[in-house]
Design a protein around this motif. Structure first.
Motif, PDB file in Angstrom:
ATOM      1  N   ASN A  15      67.431  57.400  55.182  1.00 53.45           N
ATOM      2  CA  ASN A  15      67.942  58.129  54.038  1.00 53.45           C
ATOM      3  C   ASN A  15      67.561  57.442  52.728  1.00 53.45           C
ATOM      4  O   ASN A  15      67.190  58.116  51.773  1.00 53.45           O
ATOM      5  N   GLN A  16      67.671  56.129  52.675  1.00 57.16           N
ATOM      6  CA  GLN A  16      67.336  55.385  51.465  1.00 57.16           C
ATOM      7  C   GLN A  16      66.568  54.112  51.836  1.00 57.16           C
ATOM      8  O   GLN A  16      67.128  53.014  51.825  1.00 57.16           O
ATOM      9  N   PRO A  17      65.283  54.244  52.179  1.00 56.79           N
ATOM     10  CA  PRO A  17      64.536  53.082  52.636  1.00 56.79           C
ATOM     11  C   PRO A  17      64.419  51.982  51.578  1.00 56.79           C
ATOM     12  O   PRO A  17      64.509  50.798  51.899  1.00 56.79           O
ATOM     13  N   LEU A  18      64.245  52.354  50.307  1.00 57.97           N
ATOM     14  CA  LEU A  18      64.122  51.334  49.269  1.00 57.97           C
ATOM     15  C   LEU A  18      65.437  50.586  49.064  1.00 57.97           C
ATOM     16  O   LEU A  18      65.440  49.363  48.872  1.00 57.97           O
ATOM     17  N   GLY A  19      66.545  51.287  49.108  1.00 60.69           N
ATOM     18  CA  GLY A  19      67.854  50.636  48.992  1.00 60.69           C
ATOM     19  C   GLY A  19      68.114  49.701  50.158  1.00 60.69           C
ATOM     20  O   GLY A  19      68.671  48.614  49.990  1.00 60.69           O
ATOM     21  N   PHE A  20      67.711  50.114  51.342  1.00 61.83           N
ATOM     22  CA  PHE A  20      67.885  49.278  52.529  1.00 61.83           C
ATOM     23  C   PHE A  20      67.054  48.002  52.418  1.00 61.83           C
ATOM     24  O   PHE A  20      67.543  46.897  52.678  1.00 61.83           O
ATOM     25  N   ILE A  21      65.805  48.144  52.014  1.00 61.86           N
ATOM     26  CA  ILE A  21      64.931  46.976  51.859  1.00 61.86           C
ATOM     27  C   ILE A  21      65.478  46.041  50.778  1.00 61.86           C
ATOM     28  O   ILE A  21      65.482  44.819  50.948  1.00 61.86           O
ATOM     29  N   ALA A  22      65.960  46.610  49.669  1.00 59.94           N
ATOM     30  CA  ALA A  22      66.534  45.787  48.602  1.00 59.94           C
ATOM     31  C   ALA A  22      67.747  45.010  49.109  1.00 59.94           C
ATOM     32  O   ALA A  22      67.920  43.831  48.792  1.00 59.94           O
ATOM     33  N   ALA A  23      68.588  45.652  49.913  1.00 58.95           N
ATOM     34  CA  ALA A  23      69.766  44.968  50.459  1.00 58.95           C
ATOM     35  C   ALA A  23      69.353  43.843  51.396  1.00 58.95           C
ATOM     36  O   ALA A  23      69.951  42.757  51.373  1.00 58.95           O
ATOM     37  N   VAL A  24      68.336  44.065  52.198  1.00 58.09           N
ATOM     38  CA  VAL A  24      67.848  43.013  53.091  1.00 58.09           C
ATOM     39  C   VAL A  24      67.293  41.843  52.284  1.00 58.09           C
ATOM     40  O   VAL A  24      67.514  40.673  52.614  1.00 58.09           O
TER      41      VAL A  24
END
Length: 131
Positions: A15-24
């Motif tokens: 749903n939000q790949p960029l947000g997920f990567i940023a959180a990681v």
């Protein structure tokens, strides 16, 4: 109990790949990324959409629950909204309308939203043919 035809919670990465990567990437920064991912995971898992036969069941919440049951014959419209990236990852927003101008419910980030629309449309058409 029969196996549901569709059962899913909102997707996180798709749903939000960029947000997920940023959180990681924020994990080394005082564990902020872990807190973000944990909050996001709990929020995503607290919503569950189940379609079985002629009924739709929506469950929201962890400690306190809100549950909605809708008979497919009462559904007037299913609206699917997908951005370009959501189409690539096969997720989207699902809105179900029964009567009136406001949706009965709206769920963001649901996997395979077109299956939901096609399944409901198929059940409604089957009901119309049987009449």
């Amino acid at each position: 109990m029969n196996k549901p035809d569709y059962e899913a919670s909102p997707a996180m990465f798709r749903n939000q790949p960029l947000g997920f990567i940023a959180a990681v990437l924020l994990i080394p920064v005082f564990g902020v990324g872990i807190l973000i991912l944990l909050y996001w995971y709990i929020k995503a898992r607290s919503v569950r959409l189940t379609i079985a036969g002629d009924s739709i069941h929506l469950s929201r919440g962890i400690l306190s629950k809100e549950q909605t049951d809708i008979d497919i014959r009462e559904i007037r419209t299913v609206l699917i909204r997908q951005s370009f990236w959501q189409r690539i990852f096969n997720v989207g927003q699902v809105e179900v309308f029964t009567t009136g101008d406001m949706p009965e419910f709206s769920l963001q980030g649901m996997p395979d939203p077109n299956f939901v629309r096609d399944y409901i449309r198929g059940r409604i058409n089957r009901e119309d043919e049987e009449r």
